[in-house]
Write a protein that holds these residues in place. Sequence first.
Motif, mmCIF file in Angstrom:
data_model
loop_
_atom_site.group_PDB
_atom_site.id
_atom_site.type_symbol
_atom_site.label_atom_id
_atom_site.label_comp_id
_atom_site.label_asym_id
_atom_site.label_seq_id
_atom_site.Cartn_x
_atom_site.Cartn_y
_atom_site.Cartn_z
ATOM 1 N N SER A 64 6.083 -7.755 -23.408
ATOM 2 C CA SER A 64 7.154 -7.437 -22.470
ATOM 3 C C SER A 64 8.277 -8.472 -22.558
ATOM 4 C CB SER A 64 6.603 -7.361 -21.056
ATOM 5 O OG SER A 64 7.628 -7.121 -20.137
ATOM 6 N N ALA A 65 7.913 -9.740 -22.592
ATOM 7 C CA ALA A 65 8.916 -10.807 -22.691
ATOM 8 C C ALA A 65 9.664 -10.731 -24.018
ATOM 9 C CB ALA A 65 8.246 -12.163 -22.537
ATOM 10 N N MET A 66 8.938 -10.397 -25.083
ATOM 11 C CA MET A 66 9.571 -10.304 -26.405
ATOM 12 C C MET A 66 10.655 -9.231 -26.412
ATOM 13 S SD MET A 66 7.818 -9.484 -30.098
ATOM 14 C CE MET A 66 7.348 -7.826 -29.645
ATOM 15 N N TYR A 67 10.370 -8.052 -25.890
ATOM 16 C CA TYR A 67 11.348 -6.971 -25.884
ATOM 17 C C TYR A 67 12.466 -7.206 -24.872
ATOM 18 C CZ TYR A 67 8.841 -4.068 -29.187
ATOM 19 O OH TYR A 67 8.269 -3.583 -30.327
ATOM 20 N N ARG A 68 12.169 -7.886 -23.793
ATOM 21 C CA ARG A 68 13.173 -8.159 -22.766
ATOM 22 C C ARG A 68 14.159 -9.233 -23.228
ATOM 23 N NH1 ARG A 68 9.904 -9.635 -18.881
ATOM 24 N NH2 ARG A 68 10.003 -11.819 -19.497
ATOM 25 N N ASP A 69 13.670 -10.248 -23.947
ATOM 26 C CA ASP A 69 14.487 -11.409 -24.278
ATOM 27 C C ASP A 69 15.146 -11.353 -25.651
ATOM 28 O OD1 ASP A 69 13.682 -12.402 -21.844
ATOM 29 O OD2 ASP A 69 12.062 -13.611 -22.682
ATOM 30 N N ASN A 70 14.771 -10.415 -26.504
ATOM 31 C CA ASN A 70 15.286 -10.390 -27.871
ATOM 32 C C ASN A 70 16.274 -9.242 -28.051
ATOM 33 O OD1 ASN A 70 15.702 -10.471 -30.627
ATOM 34 N ND2 ASN A 70 13.574 -10.923 -31.089
ATOM 35 N N ILE A 71 17.544 -9.570 -28.097
ATOM 36 C CA ILE A 71 18.597 -8.557 -28.236
ATOM 37 C C ILE A 71 18.535 -7.888 -29.604
ATOM 38 C CG2 ILE A 71 20.340 -10.178 -29.063
ATOM 39 C CD1 ILE A 71 21.042 -7.311 -26.662
ATOM 40 N N TRP A 72 18.005 -8.580 -30.607
ATOM 41 C CA TRP A 72 17.946 -8.017 -31.958
ATOM 42 C C TRP A 72 17.008 -6.826 -32.036
ATOM 43 C CZ3 TRP A 72 21.902 -8.986 -34.674
ATOM 44 C CH2 TRP A 72 22.562 -10.194 -34.544
ATOM 45 N N LEU A 73 15.981 -6.802 -31.226
ATOM 46 C CA LEU A 73 15.097 -5.641 -31.200
ATOM 47 C C LEU A 73 15.829 -4.420 -30.635
ATOM 48 C CD1 LEU A 73 11.765 -7.284 -30.037
ATOM 49 C CD2 LEU A 73 12.256 -6.288 -32.269
ATOM 50 N N GLY A 76 18.277 -3.345 -33.312
ATOM 51 C CA GLY A 76 17.522 -2.703 -34.383
ATOM 52 C C GLY A 76 17.088 -1.295 -34.004
ATOM 53 N N TYR A 77 16.664 -1.112 -32.769
ATOM 54 C CA TYR A 77 16.270 0.215 -32.281
ATOM 55 C C TYR A 77 17.415 1.203 -32.423
ATOM 56 C CZ TYR A 77 15.319 3.808 -28.728
ATOM 57 O OH TYR A 77 15.159 4.994 -28.069
ATOM 58 N N ALA A 78 18.585 0.810 -31.930
ATOM 59 C CA ALA A 78 19.750 1.699 -31.991
ATOM 60 C C ALA A 78 20.164 1.957 -33.435
ATOM 61 C CB ALA A 78 20.903 1.101 -31.199
ATOM 62 N N ALA A 79 20.156 0.927 -34.260
ATOM 63 C CA ALA A 79 20.589 1.082 -35.653
ATOM 64 C C ALA A 79 19.647 1.981 -36.443
ATOM 65 C CB ALA A 79 20.704 -0.286 -36.321
ATOM 66 N N VAL A 80 18.352 1.778 -36.283
ATOM 67 C CA VAL A 80 17.384 2.573 -37.036
ATOM 68 C C VAL A 80 17.439 4.041 -36.608
ATOM 69 C CG1 VAL A 80 14.909 2.965 -37.362
ATOM 70 C CG2 VAL A 80 15.833 0.687 -37.621
ATOM 71 N N SER A 122 15.290 4.453 -15.105
ATOM 72 C CA SER A 122 15.183 3.001 -14.939
ATOM 73 C C SER A 122 16.513 2.481 -14.422
ATOM 74 C CB SER A 122 14.812 2.339 -16.270
ATOM 75 O OG SER A 122 15.840 2.525 -17.216
ATOM 76 N N ALA A 123 16.571 1.212 -14.256
ATOM 77 C CA ALA A 123 17.818 0.618 -13.791
ATOM 78 C C ALA A 123 18.902 0.821 -14.848
ATOM 79 C CB ALA A 123 17.612 -0.876 -13.550
ATOM 80 N N PHE A 124 20.144 0.979 -14.379
ATOM 81 C CA PHE A 124 21.255 1.197 -15.296
ATOM 82 C C PHE A 124 21.327 0.048 -16.287
ATOM 83 C CE2 PHE A 124 25.652 0.661 -16.599
ATOM 84 C CZ PHE A 124 25.929 1.927 -17.089
ATOM 85 N N ASP A 125 21.393 0.397 -17.548
ATOM 86 C CA ASP A 125 21.417 -0.594 -18.618
ATOM 87 C C ASP A 125 22.537 -0.229 -19.587
ATOM 88 O OD1 ASP A 125 20.773 -2.597 -20.370
ATOM 89 O OD2 ASP A 125 18.998 -1.613 -21.173
ATOM 90 N N VAL A 126 23.430 -1.153 -19.828
ATOM 91 C CA VAL A 126 24.563 -0.899 -20.712
ATOM 92 C C VAL A 126 24.083 -0.571 -22.126
ATOM 93 C CG1 VAL A 126 26.644 -1.921 -21.718
ATOM 94 C CG2 VAL A 126 26.086 -2.349 -19.335
ATOM 95 N N SER A 127 22.995 -1.185 -22.567
ATOM 96 C CA SER A 127 22.507 -0.921 -23.922
ATOM 97 C C SER A 127 22.059 0.531 -24.084
ATOM 98 C CB SER A 127 21.369 -1.872 -24.294
ATOM 99 O OG SER A 127 20.225 -1.624 -23.522
ATOM 100 N N SER A 128 21.505 1.132 -23.048
ATOM 101 C CA SER A 128 21.136 2.546 -23.119
ATOM 102 C C SER A 128 22.372 3.428 -23.220
ATOM 103 C CB SER A 128 20.320 2.970 -21.902
ATOM 104 O OG SER A 128 19.073 2.330 -21.898
ATOM 105 N N LEU A 129 23.418 3.059 -22.518
ATOM 106 C CA LEU A 129 24.674 3.802 -22.591
ATOM 107 C C LEU A 129 25.281 3.688 -23.994
ATOM 108 C CD1 LEU A 129 26.545 5.513 -20.857
ATOM 109 C CD2 LEU A 129 27.750 3.424 -20.230
ATOM 110 N N ILE A 130 25.237 2.497 -24.553
ATOM 111 C CA ILE A 130 25.728 2.287 -25.923
ATOM 112 C C ILE A 130 24.896 3.089 -26.912
ATOM 113 C CG2 ILE A 130 26.013 0.560 -27.753
ATOM 114 C CD1 ILE A 130 26.726 -1.444 -25.482
#
Length: 151
Positions: A64-73, A76-80, A122-130
């Motif tokens: 959980s901490a790894m996915y929460r704290d690492n912007i590269w993941l 990578g999710y969006a790019a893949v 879930s809570a509004f997240d800008v990364s999900s919108l992107i």
Amino acid sequence: MTEGTVSTPLRWGKALANGLLAWFLGFALYMIPSLVVAFKMGFELGPQGMESSAISAQISQAVSAMYRDNIWLTIGYAAVIALLVFWRARVVAKGTGDKRIAHGLLVAAVPIVVGVLSLVLSAFDVSSLIDIVVFGIAGYLGGRTSKETAS
């Protein structure tokens, strides 16, 4: 319709199935780091005689901490998924004539719906919108760049 342009009905099932495939493959690739961490921690903590529930709790917290704290993941999710949507949109839209873009957007619909559900549930997240915008662009470009007629 102009001469040489082929008009075919929308391939709803094929487009949505390919969108689901793109999202599923992208999500599976996104989860690989968590599997690596979980296996590593399981093999390190298992022989120490700890209870399995304590090991599970530690693994859960670390992942959980790894996915929460690492912007590269997240990037990578969006790019893949965007690359997979682009690829599958090109394949589905190939030879559909003037409906190429519609097919590309249909392929992108599944990852877009998953992104919208993520925003709503879930809570509004800008990364999900992107992510939603990126997936839509990938589907559009995949359909637009596909070959107009099948070779």
